[in-house]
Design a protein around this motif. Structure first.
Motif, PDB file in Angstrom:
ATOM      1  N   THR A  65     -13.325  21.385  52.170  1.00 15.79           N
ATOM      2  CA  THR A  65     -14.140  21.693  50.914  1.00 15.79           C
ATOM      3  C   THR A  65     -13.479  22.247  49.630  1.00 15.79           C
ATOM      4  OG1 THR A  65     -14.049  23.821  51.900  1.00 15.79           O
ATOM      5  CG2 THR A  65     -16.060  22.533  52.280  1.00 15.79           C
ATOM      6  N   SER A 101     -27.677  29.754  48.688  1.00 14.33           N
ATOM      7  CA  SER A 101     -27.313  29.054  49.537  1.00 14.33           C
ATOM      8  C   SER A 101     -28.366  28.634  50.498  1.00 14.33           C
ATOM      9  CB  SER A 101     -26.049  29.797  50.209  1.00 14.33           C
ATOM     10  OG  SER A 101     -26.512  31.186  50.820  1.00 14.33           O
ATOM     11  N   SER A 142     -19.644  20.692  54.932  1.00 19.47           N
ATOM     12  CA  SER A 142     -18.831  20.276  53.906  1.00 19.47           C
ATOM     13  C   SER A 142     -19.199  19.846  52.658  1.00 19.47           C
ATOM     14  CB  SER A 142     -17.596  19.552  54.604  1.00 19.47           C
ATOM     15  OG  SER A 142     -16.860  20.163  55.633  1.00 19.47           O
ATOM     16  N   THR A 160     -22.286  19.899  51.720  1.00 20.98           N
ATOM     17  CA  THR A 160     -23.394  20.944  51.144  1.00 20.98           C
ATOM     18  C   THR A 160     -22.513  21.934  50.549  1.00 20.98           C
ATOM     19  OG1 THR A 160     -24.807  20.433  53.009  1.00 20.98           O
ATOM     20  CG2 THR A 160     -25.195  22.417  51.713  1.00 20.98           C
ATOM     21  N   THR A 161     -21.399  22.528  50.962  1.00 21.74           N
ATOM     22  CA  THR A 161     -20.751  23.490  50.374  1.00 21.74           C
ATOM     23  C   THR A 161     -19.915  23.007  49.024  1.00 21.74           C
ATOM     24  OG1 THR A 161     -20.322  24.378  52.582  1.00 21.74           O
ATOM     25  CG2 THR A 161     -18.882  25.117  50.645  1.00 21.74           C
ATOM     26  N   HIS A 190     -20.473  24.983  45.527  1.00 18.23           N
ATOM     27  CA  HIS A 190     -19.237  25.529  44.743  1.00 18.23           C
ATOM     28  C   HIS A 190     -18.964  24.790  43.395  1.00 18.23           C
ATOM     29  CE1 HIS A 190     -17.997  27.538  48.724  1.00 18.23           C
ATOM     30  NE2 HIS A 190     -19.030  28.057  48.291  1.00 18.23           N
ATOM     31  N   SER A 231     -14.658  29.608  50.871  1.00 16.28           N
ATOM     32  CA  SER A 231     -14.842  28.927  52.009  1.00 16.28           C
ATOM     33  C   SER A 231     -14.840  29.400  53.342  1.00 16.28           C
ATOM     34  CB  SER A 231     -14.036  27.706  51.954  1.00 16.28           C
ATOM     35  OG  SER A 231     -14.070  26.571  50.635  1.00 16.28           O
ATOM     36  N   SER A 239     -18.028  31.220  54.241  1.00 19.80           N
ATOM     37  CA  SER A 239     -19.335  30.485  54.078  1.00 19.80           C
ATOM     38  C   SER A 239     -20.093  31.040  55.381  1.00 19.80           C
ATOM     39  CB  SER A 239     -19.167  29.028  53.962  1.00 19.80           C
ATOM     40  OG  SER A 239     -18.426  28.710  52.963  1.00 19.80           O
ATOM     41  N   GLN A 281     -25.467  28.236  54.730  1.00 18.58           N
ATOM     42  CA  GLN A 281     -25.799  26.944  54.734  1.00 18.58           C
ATOM     43  C   GLN A 281     -25.330  26.648  56.234  1.00 18.58           C
ATOM     44  OE1 GLN A 281     -23.230  28.208  53.007  1.00 18.58           O
ATOM     45  NE2 GLN A 281     -21.450  26.968  52.652  1.00 18.58           N
TER      46      GLN A 281
END
Length: 297
Positions: A84, A121, A165, A167-168, A172, A229, A232, A235
């Motif tokens: 990520t 999120s 990953s 989605t993250t 961000h 990260s 997280s 999600q």
């Protein structure tokens, strides 16, 4: 130093403490006390209410490092950070460079590229969960047009971490884009004009001017991205619940499961302290080695 000077300095110190007192109280209540309480509980076995009942020293930590589930959680967490942080910064930098160009309609793209910053999120997870849906999801529909078999994005253990990953990264992207764009706009145009006179092309300008002058901003977003990260949670909770087969059971979600689902507060506290140590070590390493390449004006 005279007595009058000493009294004056003490008054200034007392006045400063009074101004800082509200912030100190907030930090103590919401940061320092929870941190030391977590450290304290990590050395105990606890009852379902989270109260310590038996001191067992470092046994919680020893059991964690002998647990296959925890070691898999650590491995998944490191892999998740790697998947990520680097792509997010590269994509955000690419978009920031494009948006920084004086082109017609660039203001619209600046708003579009930063739009994910205003999405929570939970909302982002629901959006991507719909996109990754095996039957009606857009991603599988696009793949089917090219004759590719449907993929269980959040149900297949080989793809679930990748889906989280992606989605993250999208979540961000907006923050990193805004910070990097601000850094680009702070670079003096005179540097680019001078390099053009010397015959430098775009890529030479990017390598010799943009990257060195943007290095403090890149250093900042890298440190923040690594911390975010590792932390997280939303999600993962909405999209996969740590599954399938523990593939997305990152250490933060493992802490949540042990503390609030299994009521193993001692074990969860030990995991929280391990996560704190990991983030601290990563941050110190970035400051030790990464800051050397930072070019301050």
């Amino acid at each position: 130093m005279t007595t009058a000077d000493s009294v004056k300095r003490k008054r200034k110190f007392s006045t400063g403490i009074l101004y800082l007192l509200p912030a100190l109280i907030l930090f103590t209540v919401f940061l320092f006390y929870p941190m030391f309480r977590t450290l304290y509980l990590s050395f105990f076995l606890t009852n379902p209410k989270g109260d310590p009942v038996l001191f067992n020293g470092f046994q919680n930590y020893i059991e964690l490092f002998h647990s296959k589930e925890f070691l898999l959680s650590l491995k998944s967490s490191f892999l998740f950070v790697l998947c990520t942080v680097i792509p997010t910064i590269i994509i955000a930098l690419f978009l920031a460079v494009i948006a920084n160009e004086k082109l017609k309609g660039s203001q619209f793209f600046r708003v579009a590229f930063s739009s994910s910053l205003g999405v929570s999120s939970a909302a982002a997870a629901v959006i991507w969960l719909f996109l990754f849906d095996p039957s009606i999801g857009l991603t599988n529909h696009i793949l089917s047009l090219f004759g590719v078999q449907e993929i269980g994005w959040v149900t297949d253990k080989h793809w679930a971490l990748f889906s989280i990953s992606v989605t993250t990264i999208w979540m961000h992207l907006g923050f990193n884009f805004i910070i990097l764009l601000g850094g680009l706009q702070s670079i003096s145009e005179d540097l680019y004009e001078s390099s053009k006179i010397d015959g430098a092309n775009f890529f030479q300008q990017f390598r010799n001017i943009t990257i060195p002058m943007l290095s403090p901003t890149l250093f900042f977003v890298t440190v923040v991205a690594v911390i975010n990260s590792f932390q997280s949670f939303g999600q993962i909770d909405i999209m996969t619940k740590g599954g399938p087969a523990g593939a997305t059971n990152l250490i933060v979600y493992s802490i949540y499961q042990d503390a609030f689902a299994n009521h193993y507060v001692g074990s969860a506290s030990a995991q929280a302290m391990i996560l704190f140590a990991i983030i601290l070590i990563f941050t110190l390493l970035q400051f030790k080695f990464g800051e050397r390449k930072v070019h301050y004006q």
